[in-house]
Design an enzyme around this catalytic site. Structure first.
Site, PDB file in Angstrom:
ATOM      1  N   LEU A 124      18.900  70.936  47.478  1.00 40.74           N
ATOM      2  CA  LEU A 124      19.023  72.281  46.992  1.00 40.74           C
ATOM      3  C   LEU A 124      20.180  73.047  47.595  1.00 40.74           C
ATOM      4  CD1 LEU A 124      15.216  73.554  47.825  1.00 40.74           C
ATOM      5  CD2 LEU A 124      16.338  72.751  45.417  1.00 40.74           C
ATOM      6  N   HIS A 156      28.681  76.340  57.026  1.00 42.77           N
ATOM      7  CA  HIS A 156      28.861  77.314  58.070  1.00 42.77           C
ATOM      8  C   HIS A 156      29.666  76.947  59.228  1.00 42.77           C
ATOM      9  CE1 HIS A 156      24.234  77.531  56.921  1.00 42.77           C
ATOM     10  NE2 HIS A 156      25.061  78.661  56.546  1.00 42.77           N
ATOM     11  N   GLY A 174      27.217  72.703  48.510  1.00 41.66           N
ATOM     12  CA  GLY A 174      28.174  73.024  49.428  1.00 41.66           C
ATOM     13  C   GLY A 174      27.834  72.276  50.969  1.00 41.66           C
ATOM     14  N   CYS A 233      22.009  73.043  64.074  1.00 41.57           N
ATOM     15  CA  CYS A 233      21.245  73.827  63.000  1.00 41.57           C
ATOM     16  C   CYS A 233      20.001  74.026  63.497  1.00 41.57           C
ATOM     17  CB  CYS A 233      21.214  73.189  61.807  1.00 41.57           C
ATOM     18  SG  CYS A 233      22.885  73.003  60.915  1.00 41.57           S
ATOM     19  N   GLU A 267      23.977  84.666  57.199  1.00 42.18           N
ATOM     20  CA  GLU A 267      23.377  83.327  57.373  1.00 42.18           C
ATOM     21  C   GLU A 267      22.930  83.093  58.927  1.00 42.18           C
ATOM     22  OE1 GLU A 267      23.258  80.575  54.901  1.00 42.18           O
ATOM     23  OE2 GLU A 267      23.544  82.229  53.787  1.00 42.18           O
TER      24      GLU A 267
END
Length: 447
Positions: free
Chosen positions: A21, A249, A24, A365, A174
């Site tokens: 989904l 990120h 990038g 993450c 983010e």
């Protein structure tokens, strides 16, 4: 005042799947449609948490979110029993069902931005859940994230909770994936670095291939909300050229901890103001490891998630770099890591997190960093702090409720929804969170 950095890792959810989904995010797109293993993913994450807790670091857990998100599917026009909602969504809009079933809250670096009390004018720890508007599946997380954070950090004497920023593209936020903090000691005032991809009021270069998710305006708003001291912030633009190479990120291309910054030479548009400020504020303690393109290419950094490693201060001194096993599998990256070990990085540990990595998230993450002094740590809901007992309970919980294999087509199975809700209800009890999930709070049709 003495303080520690606590790592709050996201527990992988029972619907962990590879729907691809995240445009990038190269790994996410590459593994689209493949079979995942939610059970293995959750156990891999727990093993990493246990290792860090055993080192004497403060380790805690953040719970998964309710998925599939039936509430959102109903807002999108599906109706009837939960079973009918799932069946109709799969038949009429399978991509919407996939978005409403993502376990992406596991990557808790995106959950919020957190500012320690040493940096804020009211001497409280400030939390702002990220609105994550750049991706539909992630934009569904903010409300539950806010309830979870309030349940874990409930005392308003020590903690200040803010609402997410308005859900508009000019305020794309983010979370801590684009935020770092530097300091001599965790309890001392620090420098909070906010990295952004674009500004809505600037004509500066923007990426062409992939979107820039964080805006300058969002970062500035969070700094104001957190009442940060004027000399405690710096805003720096991420290099648009590396965003177009899959660096969605900043934590995919740079990581910092206390007095050490580990980054790629192409991470920022102009890193010199950052380097100068850190040299001025930290003095001789400041250490910079700037990796050149000749040493490790941006492409290799993205594929191995070298910079998405966890950089941690060991209780006995020195820094630990916890890297994913993909770093060891890349000869160039592994050779580079061997060269820096023993200098600014005392210890390098390798962990297998392939279930998360296949979906585009590495060690960094998976965790939200929260600096807490002794009083603040005592005010945290102790049920989420990882102990040997909690680790064993969570492993047993995963073994009981999590499927070993899952395909995107399985997301419409009402049995998965029922099992997931039962699992989360039990988890909320184990962690002492109370009612934080929509199915616990909102009455409505059931399967």
């Amino acid at each position: 005042m003495n303080a520690v950095e606590a790592n709050f890792d996201g527990l992988v959810g029972p619907t962990h799947n590879y729907a691809g989904l995240s445009r990038g995010n190269i790994a996410s797109e590459r593994h689209r449609g493949q079979a995942s293993s939610p059970r293995q993913a959750a156990l891999q994450g727990l093993a990493k948490m246990k290792y860090l807790a055993d080192l004497g670091l403060v380790q805690a857990v953040l719970p998964p979110q309710e998925r599939p998100d039936i509430t959102t599917l109903r807002r999108l026009g599906f109706y009837g029993s939960d079973t009918r909602v799932l069946a109709d969504a799969m038949q009429q809009a399978p991509l919407l069902l996939a978005n409403c079933s993502s376990a992406s809250a596991m990557w808790s670096a995106n959950a919020a931005t957190v500012s320690p009390s040493a940096d804020t004018l009211d001497a409280r720890v400030h939390f702002t859940p990220a609105n994550l508007i750049s991706k539909l599946h992630r934009s569904l997380e903010a409300a539950t994230t806010a309830r979870v954070l309030q349940a874990i950090f409930p005392d308003d004497e020590y903690f200040h909770h803010h609402s997410p920023l308005p859900a508009h593209e000019s305020l794309g936020d983010e979370g801590a994936a684009n935020h770092s903090r530097f300091c001599s000691d965790y309890g001392e005032p620090g420098i909070e670095l906010f990295v952004y991809g674009r500004s809505i009021f600037s004509s500066a270069d923007s990426p062409v291939r992939f979107p820039a998710r964080q805006t300058l305006e969002a970062s500035q708003a969070i700094a104001r909300k957190h009442r940060l001291k004027q000399d405690a912030t710096l805003f720096l633009q991420q290099n648009p050229a590396v965003i177009d190479q899959g660096v969605f990120h900043n934590d995919v291309i740079a990581v910092g901890n206390r007095t050490l910054l580990f980054c790629h030479e192409h991470a920022f548009v102009d890193p010199k103001p950052l380097y100068r400020l850190l040299e001025q504020r930290l003095g001789a303690q400041f250490r910079l490891i700037e990796v050149s393109e000749n040493e490790v290419s941006v492409a290799d950094a993205v594929s191995s998630y070298l910079f998405n490693s966890q950089l941690l201060s060991l209780p006995e001194g020195g820094q630990l770099l916890l890297v994913p096993s993909e770093c060891r599998e890349n000869p160039g990256v592994w050779s580079y890591l061997q060269r820096i070990q023993g200098e600014s990085v005392r210890q390098i540990e390798v962990f297998k997190l392939n279930q998360s990595m296949n979906n585009g998230g590495g060690p960094a993450c998976l965790r939200l960093r929260v600096v807490l002094n002794n009083d603040e740590l005592s005010a945290v809901n102790a049920g989420v702090l990882l102990t040997d007992h909690l680790y064993n309970r969570l492993c047993d919980w995963v073994e009981k409720y999590y499927p070993d294999r899952l395909l995107p087509a399985d997301l419409a199975d009402p049995a998965l929804l029922r099992s997931s809700r039962e699992a989360l209800d039990r988890l909320a009890q184990i962690l002492g969170l109370g009612a934080v999930y929509p199915f616990q709070i909102e009455p409505g049709p059931r399967p």
